[in-house]
Design an enzyme around this catalytic site. Structure first.
Site, mmCIF file in Angstrom:
data_model
loop_
_atom_site.group_PDB
_atom_site.id
_atom_site.type_symbol
_atom_site.label_atom_id
_atom_site.label_comp_id
_atom_site.label_asym_id
_atom_site.label_seq_id
_atom_site.Cartn_x
_atom_site.Cartn_y
_atom_site.Cartn_z
ATOM 1 N N CYS A 138 0.822 -1.217 0.000
ATOM 2 C CA CYS A 138 0.000 0.000 0.000
ATOM 3 C C CYS A 138 0.861 1.275 0.000
ATOM 4 O O CYS A 138 1.497 1.568 -0.995
ATOM 5 C CB CYS A 138 -0.953 -0.069 1.194
ATOM 6 S SG CYS A 138 -2.406 0.936 0.950
ATOM 7 N N HIS A 162 -3.983 -5.669 0.953
ATOM 8 C CA HIS A 162 -3.437 -6.125 2.241
ATOM 9 C C HIS A 162 -3.537 -7.637 2.397
ATOM 10 O O HIS A 162 -4.551 -8.146 2.864
ATOM 11 C CB HIS A 162 -4.172 -5.418 3.385
ATOM 12 C CG HIS A 162 -3.888 -3.958 3.423
ATOM 13 N ND1 HIS A 162 -2.806 -3.442 4.104
ATOM 14 C CD2 HIS A 162 -4.513 -2.909 2.839
ATOM 15 C CE1 HIS A 162 -2.773 -2.131 3.932
ATOM 16 N NE2 HIS A 162 -3.803 -1.775 3.176
ATOM 17 N N GLU A 177 -2.269 -9.387 4.590
ATOM 18 C CA GLU A 177 -2.268 -9.769 6.010
ATOM 19 C C GLU A 177 -3.673 -9.826 6.608
ATOM 20 O O GLU A 177 -3.882 -10.419 7.664
ATOM 21 C CB GLU A 177 -1.391 -8.787 6.817
ATOM 22 C CG GLU A 177 -1.895 -7.348 6.933
ATOM 23 C CD GLU A 177 -1.555 -6.462 5.722
ATOM 24 O OE1 GLU A 177 -1.206 -7.017 4.652
ATOM 25 O OE2 GLU A 177 -1.677 -5.225 5.838
ATOM 26 N N SER A 192 0.906 -10.780 39.158
ATOM 27 C CA SER A 192 -0.443 -10.211 39.268
ATOM 28 C C SER A 192 -1.502 -11.315 39.299
ATOM 29 O O SER A 192 -2.649 -11.059 39.602
ATOM 30 C CB SER A 192 -0.717 -9.311 38.070
ATOM 31 O OG SER A 192 -0.863 -10.123 36.920
ATOM 32 N N GLY A 193 -1.092 -12.532 38.947
ATOM 33 C CA GLY A 193 -2.094 -13.595 38.893
ATOM 34 C C GLY A 193 -2.570 -13.840 37.477
ATOM 35 O O GLY A 193 -3.168 -14.862 37.186
ATOM 36 N N GLY A 194 -2.292 -12.882 36.592
ATOM 37 C CA GLY A 194 -2.706 -13.053 35.195
ATOM 38 C C GLY A 194 -1.781 -14.033 34.470
ATOM 39 O O GLY A 194 -0.778 -14.492 35.018
ATOM 40 N N VAL A 195 -2.149 -14.320 33.231
ATOM 41 C CA VAL A 195 -1.386 -15.282 32.437
ATOM 42 C C VAL A 195 0.061 -14.801 32.239
ATOM 43 O O VAL A 195 1.011 -15.564 32.412
ATOM 44 C CB VAL A 195 -2.035 -15.458 31.035
ATOM 45 C CG1 VAL A 195 -1.254 -16.449 30.203
ATOM 46 C CG2 VAL A 195 -3.481 -15.885 31.169
ATOM 47 N N ASP A 196 0.211 -13.505 31.916
ATOM 48 C CA ASP A 196 1.538 -13.018 31.526
ATOM 49 C C ASP A 196 2.544 -13.137 32.664
ATOM 50 O O ASP A 196 3.645 -13.649 32.478
ATOM 51 C CB ASP A 196 1.471 -11.552 31.072
ATOM 52 C CG ASP A 196 0.407 -11.345 30.018
ATOM 53 O OD1 ASP A 196 0.003 -12.343 29.398
ATOM 54 O OD2 ASP A 196 -0.026 -10.195 29.836
ATOM 55 N N SER A 197 2.167 -12.637 33.856
ATOM 56 C CA SER A 197 3.166 -12.680 34.922
ATOM 57 C C SER A 197 3.391 -14.107 35.390
ATOM 58 O O SER A 197 4.490 -14.456 35.814
ATOM 59 C CB SER A 197 2.798 -11.747 36.075
ATOM 60 O OG SER A 197 1.560 -12.095 36.625
ATOM 61 N N THR A 198 2.370 -14.958 35.283
ATOM 62 C CA THR A 198 2.575 -16.355 35.691
ATOM 63 C C THR A 198 3.532 -17.043 34.717
ATOM 64 O O THR A 198 4.436 -17.774 35.138
ATOM 65 C CB THR A 198 1.223 -17.104 35.739
ATOM 66 O OG1 THR A 198 0.318 -16.324 36.513
ATOM 67 C CG2 THR A 198 1.375 -18.465 36.376
#
Ligand code: XMP
Length: 523
Positions: free
Chosen positions: A80, A174, A176, A228-234
Site C-alpha cells: 500500500c 493487504h 495480512e 499479578s495472577g494473570g497469564v503473563d506474569s505467571t
C-alpha cells in the site's frame, strides 16, 4: 534465526503483518519506518516489509524509509503506502482517487505475471482472479522506473508490481487481512519463495534464545518478579524459575484489594506448584484503597495504582534485603506498542499501561535493570510458551486480566464495598460462562460496575441499585475486538443469576461495542 523486518509507517494493519509472518514460523520484528539500518537490525534479516500508512506518499513530510534499508540488498515487500512511496521515488506517479478502493476487491493477474520466470516463485499457482482486501484513497497512476505491473484491480489500477532487477514486490492490497483470499499464500511466497527464509520461530526456540540472553544479563544476581495472577506474569514466573536458579528468583504477589474473587489463594497455589523458593504475598489492600479514595479520573487511577505497586514493591524489596535486584515484568509486545514505547510508529498513548510507563520503572529501565522475557511475544504466543513451560491449561487458558485490576472496572471512585460487589458479580458471570461451555470461546469476559444507580423493584418496594455492564469479546491479540454474539437466552439467564445473587445490583446491561472505537476495558 532468520527474521523479516517490518518498517512501520503507522498502518492499522502493521501488527497483523508481524503476526502473520510469525504464524508462518519466521521471526518478524516491527521497527519505526524511518529506522536507519545498523548491524543489529540487519543481523539475520532476510527480507523487509514496508507497511501501509494513514499518510499520503506525495505529501510534504510523508514518512520515508531510510536509504540504508533500501540499499541493504534485501528483498522488499511494499504494501500500500510502501509501494506508493517507492513509486514516487522512482519517478512514477501517485494520485488521490475520487473513490476509495476499500474492502473486498478483485485483483486480476495480467499475462505478464506468468511470462517472467523470475517472478514465478511469487506468482506461480495464484489464480487469474482473486478477491483481495483494499484500503486506499491514493493510487498508482504510473509505475516508477524499473517497475512493472503484473496485476490490476477491477478499475485497472496497478495492484501487484514487481521490479525488473531487484527482488522487490509491491501490493496495493493487504494480504495480512484475513478477508484477503490467498493472503497467507502471498505472504508465504514472499517469505519463503523470495526471501528464502528458514523456519526457526517456535516457542521452544524463543525459550532457548531468551534464556541465554537473560542468563547472560543477570548472572547470579537476584531477580524480583511482581506477580499479578494473570497469564503473563505467571508465564514470566515459570520462565524465570525454569531458566535461572530458583534460589535467585523472588516472586512477589501484591494483593491490591483490586483482585478477583478467590484470586489470592489461586495465585499462591499455582506459584508454589512452579517450584518457587521465595514466594511472598503482601496484603496491601488498605494502602491501595486509601490512595485511590475519591479519585475518578481513569489515567490518575492508573498512575496511582502503578506508583503504589512500586512503593509496596520497594518496601518488600527492602524487607527481603535485595535492593539491587533486577526487576522482571510480564510486559508483552502489544503493551509496548499501545503505550507508545517506540515499537513501530504508533506513538500516541491510548492508555498508560502502568507496567510500562511508571516513572519508577523508567528509572530501573534507565539503569538497565529491567528484564522483560515476554516483550517480543503476542498474547497467543505467551500462552504457547506457557504450555512449553508445562503450565496447566487452566492457567494458560485464562482470560487476560489488566494490571490495575478491578481499579479500571469500577467507573468513578473506588471503595471496598464496590470492589466486593463487582467481585461477586464477576465471579457469577465467569462461572456461568464456564458452566455453559462458553469461556474458551470468548477471548476476554468481565463485569464493569457503572457509576450510576438505577431504580428497580424488590418485592413491593422501590429499590435504588447498582448497574453492571457485561463485556465479552472475541479478539486475536487484544488490539482489535468484536463483541461476542451471545444467544439471548444465555444473556437473560446470566443477568438473572447476577441480580438474584447480588442484592446491590438491580440492572445488567451488555456492552456491544467493538474495538475500535471502544477499548476492551472501560477505562
Ligand atoms: P484495552 O482496554 O486497551 O485492553 O482495549 C487491551 C487488553 O489489555 C488489557 N489491559 C491491560 N493490561 N495493564 C495490563 O497489564 C493495563 O494497564 C491494561 N489495560 C488494559 C485489557 O484487559 C485487554 O486484555
Amino acid at each position: 534465526m532468520d527474521k523479516i523486518v517490518i518498517l512501520d509507517f503507522g498502518s492499522q494493519y502493521t501488527q497483523l503483518i508481524g503476526r502473520r509472518i510469525r504464524e508462518l514460523g519466521v521471526y518478524s520484528e516491527i521497527v519505526p519506518g524511518e529506522r536507519v539500518a545498523d548491524a543489529d537490525l540487519l543481523r539475520d534479516c532476510v527480507g523487509i516489509v514496508l507497511s501501509g500508512s494513514p499518510s499520503s506518499a506525495w505529501m510534504e513530510g510523508a514518512p520515508s524509509p531510510d536509504r540504508s534499508m533500501l540499499d541493504a540488498g534485501l528483498p522488499i515487500l511494499a504494501i500500500c503506502y510502501g509501494i506508493q512511496w517507492l513509486t514516487i521515488h522512482a519517478g512514477g506517479s501517485v494520485e488521490r482517487r475520487e473513490t476509495r478502493e476499500y474492502g473486498s476487491m478483485p485483483v486480476h493477474l495480467l499475462p505478464e505475471a506468468r511470462a517472467e520466470a523470475a517472478w514465478s516463485a511469487f506468482t506461480e499457482g495464484l489464480p487469474e482472479r482473486f478477491v483481495s482486501w483494499m484500503s486506499h484513497g491514493d493510487s498508482i497512476v504510473r509505475p516508477g522506473d524499473g517497475w512493472k505491473t503484473i496485476g490490476v484491480s477491477e478499475a485497472g489500477v496497478p495492484a501487484i508490481l514487481v521490479h525488473a532487477t531487484k527482488p522487490w514486490i509491491g501490493l496495493q492490497f493487504h494480504p495480512e487481512v484475513s478477508h484477503c483470499e490467498h493472503g497467507m499464500e502471498i505472504l508465504s511466497r514472499f517469505v519463503f519463495g523470495v526471501c528464502a527464509a528458514r523456519r526457526g520461530w517456535s516457542m521452544e526456540a524463543y525459550l532457548e534464545e531468551e534464556a541465554r540472553r537473560i542468563r547472560a544479563k543477570v548472572g547470579s544476581e537476584p531477580v524480583l518478579l511482581l506477580i499479578s495472577g494473570g497469564v503473563d506474569s505467571t508465564v514470566a514466573g515459570a520462565f524465570l524459575l525454569k531458566t535461572l536458579n530458583p534460589e535467585q528468583v523472588y516472586l512477589l504477589y501484591i494483593d491490591t484489594g483490586l483482585m478477583r474473587k478467590a484470586e489470592n489463594e489461586e495465585v499462591m497455589r499455582n506459584l508454589s506448584r512452579l517450584g518457587a523458593r521465595h514466594l511472598e504475598a503482601v496484603d496491601a489492600e488498605a494502602q491501595f484503597l486509601n490512595a485511590l479514595r475519591g479519585i475518578s479520573d481513569p489515567e490518575q487511577k492508573r498512575h496511582i495504582i502503578g506508583d503504589m505497586f512500586i512503593k509496596v514493591q520497594e518496601e518488600a524489596v527492602a524487607r527481603l534485603g535485595i535492593p539491587e535486584a533486577f526487576l522482571a515484568q510480564g510486559t508483552l509486545y502489544t503493551d509496548l506498542i499501545e503505550s507508545g514505547k517506540g515499537v513501530g510508529n504508533k506513538a500516541q498513548v491510548i492508555k498508560s499501561h502502568h507496567n510500562v510507563r511508571s516513572p519508577l520503572i523508567e528509572k530501573k529501565r534507565a539503569e538497565g535493570r529491567v528484564i522483560e522475557p515476554l516483550d517480543r511475544l503476542y498474547k497467543d504466543e505467551v500462552r504457547a510458551l506457557g504450555r512449553v513451560l508445562g503450565l496447566p491449561e487452566e492457567i494458560v487458558g485464562r482470560h487476560p486480566f489488566p494490571g490495575p485490576g478491578l481499579g479500571v472496572r469500577i467507573l468513578g471512585d473506588i471503595t471496598k464495598e464496590k470492589c466486593d460487589i463487582l467481585r461477586e458479580a464477576d465471579s457469577i458471570y465467569i462461572d456461568e460462562l464456564r458452566r455453559r461451555g462458553l469461556y474458551d470461546r470468548i477471548w476476554q469476559a468481565f463485569c464493569v460496575l457503572l457509576p450510576v444507580r438505577s431504580v428497580g423493584v424488590a418485592g413491593d418496594e422501590r429499590a435504588y441499585k447498582y448497574v453492571v455492564a457485561l463485556r465479552a469479546i472475541q479478539s486475536e491479540d487484544g488490539m482489535t475486538a468484536k463483541p461476542y454474539a451471545f444467544d439471548a437466552k444465555d444473556l437473560f439467564e446470566i443477568s438473572a443469576a447476577i441480580t438474584n445473587r447480588v442484592p446491590q445490583i438491580g440492572r445488567v446491561v451488555y456492552d456491544v461495542s467493538s474495538k475500535p472505537p471502544a477499548t476492551i476495558e472501560w477505562e
